[in-house]
Enzyme design. Structure first.
Site, mmCIF file in Angstrom:
data_model
loop_
_atom_site.group_PDB
_atom_site.id
_atom_site.type_symbol
_atom_site.label_atom_id
_atom_site.label_comp_id
_atom_site.label_asym_id
_atom_site.label_seq_id
_atom_site.Cartn_x
_atom_site.Cartn_y
_atom_site.Cartn_z
ATOM 1 N N TYR A 233 0.835 -1.206 0.000
ATOM 2 C CA TYR A 233 0.000 0.000 0.000
ATOM 3 C C TYR A 233 0.867 1.252 0.000
ATOM 4 C CZ TYR A 233 -4.266 2.645 1.075
ATOM 5 O OH TYR A 233 -5.352 3.487 1.027
ATOM 6 N N TYR B 98 -5.167 5.327 -7.737
ATOM 7 C CA TYR B 98 -5.487 5.048 -6.340
ATOM 8 C C TYR B 98 -6.925 4.572 -6.249
ATOM 9 C CZ TYR B 98 -6.605 6.558 -1.497
ATOM 10 O OH TYR B 98 -7.037 6.658 -0.211
#
Lengths: 178, 392
Positions: B291, B341
């Site tokens: 992440y 994203y």
């Protein structure tokens, strides 16, 4: 029995809730009545919760406090009813020494919110309070520029009255002690 | 015997919308488009679906809107998880649990956001989270994820000597990999000079430390490992799932100051559980999708998932180890920094493609084990992650 909380003791009286109460979080529009303005966007003011309202009330009186568990003496912040160590609900306010050490900082250049657009660049600190381990506050750097910052720099709390009913805790480099 | 969850479920399909800055459509439409693409990838249709799951923070269309929009009127199992990136992989793990428990057979998991045109993180258009820690932060102008992670990154720099160039190595390296990804929003190479010249956002973060606010959606189709073997695509097993880790309320509001040391993330507590369920360790991982809301989160996860020693994330990233041909290829799609994203699920989707061997020019040769992770945590008290394996 392991983990069983001690019997609840009578709680120390706390400052009466402010009237009117601090606006609660949940809406973007947190301005207070009578403060309507077309030109200056309101600073975001997430409301106090029922655990923290009394803490903010102390801050309005220029007192910085942490909770002290009367069961096991653990100091804690932010305000919570239960002690995370011994699960006691018995506690009292303890005045903070009002001093701490810089744990980290960021200098914000991007105006993330219109209320702060005129203030960039500004410096926000994360401060480890000297009162005990695991107690951290956030606040603006006051009285100096970010060039003075270093890990562990001693700082002291200053109270900034930021508007009707809102007092904030900022931090300035501590005066050298003799 | 392993945990009942181990290898019980598999990913049978992945789907995307195009990524961009203004989708021009609702999050419901984005969700439907990604789900239909994922079902098509699996060789299935909406009539095969008996479960639907997502996460959101008041910014997206829920399962009870999306499922009927696709004609799925009886959601046999559903999950509408509150939360941001930290729960992205918890959604997938819980869908795998539903399948392992026999509550559902085929679950679509999605995340759909107009994170640029409608709801910007920490900015306008987004309802504030509940008071809690935010009440001590927002009045000072501490609002956006970039600022919070800047505080964490600065503490790591102070503790371990992590340098700006270490952060830059992540940004530059991920852009290099994005060149091989046709979905990526940013494919033009950048240099360390470009990185160091990019403007400050919240020091120590520059523009190129920050992920791309993106409009888009991504979906995964999960089904039983057994059923997945009969479907169109090579199945990818969910070999382990874990979540939690606490250690995130960086106010330090815990016994003895849990969360006080922000140089270690929630992943450090979660990782042993994750590896134990799989019977695998860091050395077994062929590719990792970590992440990357900001460059620094990659560095701390390299440490906390056991790929290098504590404090060595920066030098490890700068060593070239994260390249496609390196010791541990990381964020092969370019990550949030270059692909886009979608709040976590696109990392899992990329891991699936790597293990199916269909990642094209960015393929890690012979990849059999992948780690895919969620936001390592500063809010919501934890993180989540999956270990995926090629079911060959």
């Amino acid at each position: 029995m392991p983990g069983a909380p001690p019997a609840a003791e009578p709680r120390r009286p706390r400052p009466a809730p402010r009237t009117p109460p601090v606006p609660q979080a949940g809406g973007a529009d947190l301005r207070q009545k009578g403060e309507e303005t077309m030109t200056e966007p309101e600073r975001p003011r997430p409301g106090a919760d029922r655990d923290s309202a009394a803490w903010w009330e102390l801050v309005r009186g220029h007192r910085l406090a942490v909770q002290r568990c009367t069961g096991c003496a653990l100091l804690r912040f932010p305000a919570r009813e239960y002690c995370p160590a011994c699960r006691s609900r018995s506690w009292e306010w303890q005045d903070s020494a009002g001093t701490g050490r810089v744990a980290s900082w960021t200098v914000t250049h991007q105006p993330f919110h219109p209320a702060f657009a005129a203030e960039v660049p500004y410096t926000v600190l994360r401060v480890a309070l000297d009162d005990g381990p695991g107690l951290h506050c956030w606040g603006r750097l006051a009285g100096a520029g970010p060039e003075v910052l270093a890990a562990g720099l001693p700082v002291e709390a200053v109270f900034t009255d930021a508007g009707p009913g809102l007092t904030l805790v900022d931090w300035r480099p501590a005066a050298p002690r003799r | 015997m392993g945990a009942p969850l181990r290898d019980a479920a598999a990913v049978a399909g992945v789907g995307y919308t195009p990524f961009g800055k203004d989708s021009g459509v609702s999050t419901t439409t984005l969700a439907c488009e990604a789900i239909l693409a994922a079902l098509d990838d699996a060789g299935l249709g909406p009539e095969d679906v008996d479960g639907i799951a997502t996460h959101r923070v008041g910014d997206s269309s829920p399962p009870w809107v999306v499922a009927p929009a696709l004609g799925i009127e009886d959601q046999g199992w559903y999950l509408d998880q509150f939360g941001g990136g930290s729960v992205s992989h918890a959604v997938l793990g819980q869908a795998a649990m539903a399948i392992a428990a026999g509550v559902a057979e085929t679950v679509v998991c999605y995340r759909a956001i107009n994170a640029r045109s409608e709801f910007r993180m920490g900015g306008q258009g987004r309802p504030p989270a509940g008071a809690f820690d935010l009440q001590y932060q927002a009045p000072y102008g501490l609002l956006a994820p970039a600022q919070h992670y800047a505080l964490l990154a600065r503490a790591h720099m102070l503790a371990y000597g992590t340098a700006h160039e270490h952060l830059g190595a992540v940004a530059v390296g991920q852009r290099e990999k994005a060149a091989g990804n046709p979905r990526a929003l940013k494919r033009a190479p950048i240099t360390m000079e470009d990185y160091l010249a990019s403007r400050w956002i919240a020091e120590p973060f520059r523009l190129l430390d920050c992920c791309l606010e993106t409009d888009g959606a991504c979906a995964l189709v999960l089904t039983s490992a057994e059923r997945a073997r009969d479907l169109r695509r090579p199945p990818v097993n969910i070999t382990a799932a874990a979540w939690g880790g606490g250690h995130s309320s960086y106010s330090g509001a815990g016994a003895g100051g849990i969360g006080a040391d922000t140089t270690t993330s929630a992943a450090a507590r979660l990782a042993p559980r994750l590896y134990a369920m799989a019977g695998l360790g860091p050395a077994d991982v062929d590719v990792a999708e970590l992440y990357d809301c900001f460059t620094w989160t990659v560095l701390v996860q390299l440490e906390d998932y056991g790929f290098c020693a504590k404090g060595e994330g920066g030098p490890y990233a700068a060593s070239g180890a994260l390249r496609i041909g390196g010791e541990l290829p990381v964020n092969t799609h370019g990550g949030f920094l270059s692909e886009g994203y979608v709040h976590g699920i696109n990392h899992a989707a990329e891991a699936v493609q790597q293990l199916r061997g269909d990642a094209g020019p960015r393929q890690v040769p012979g990849a059999e084990v992948a780690l895919s992770t969620a936001q390592p945590g500063y809010v919501l008290a934890g993180t989540s992650a999956l270990l995926l394996t090629a079911a060959r």
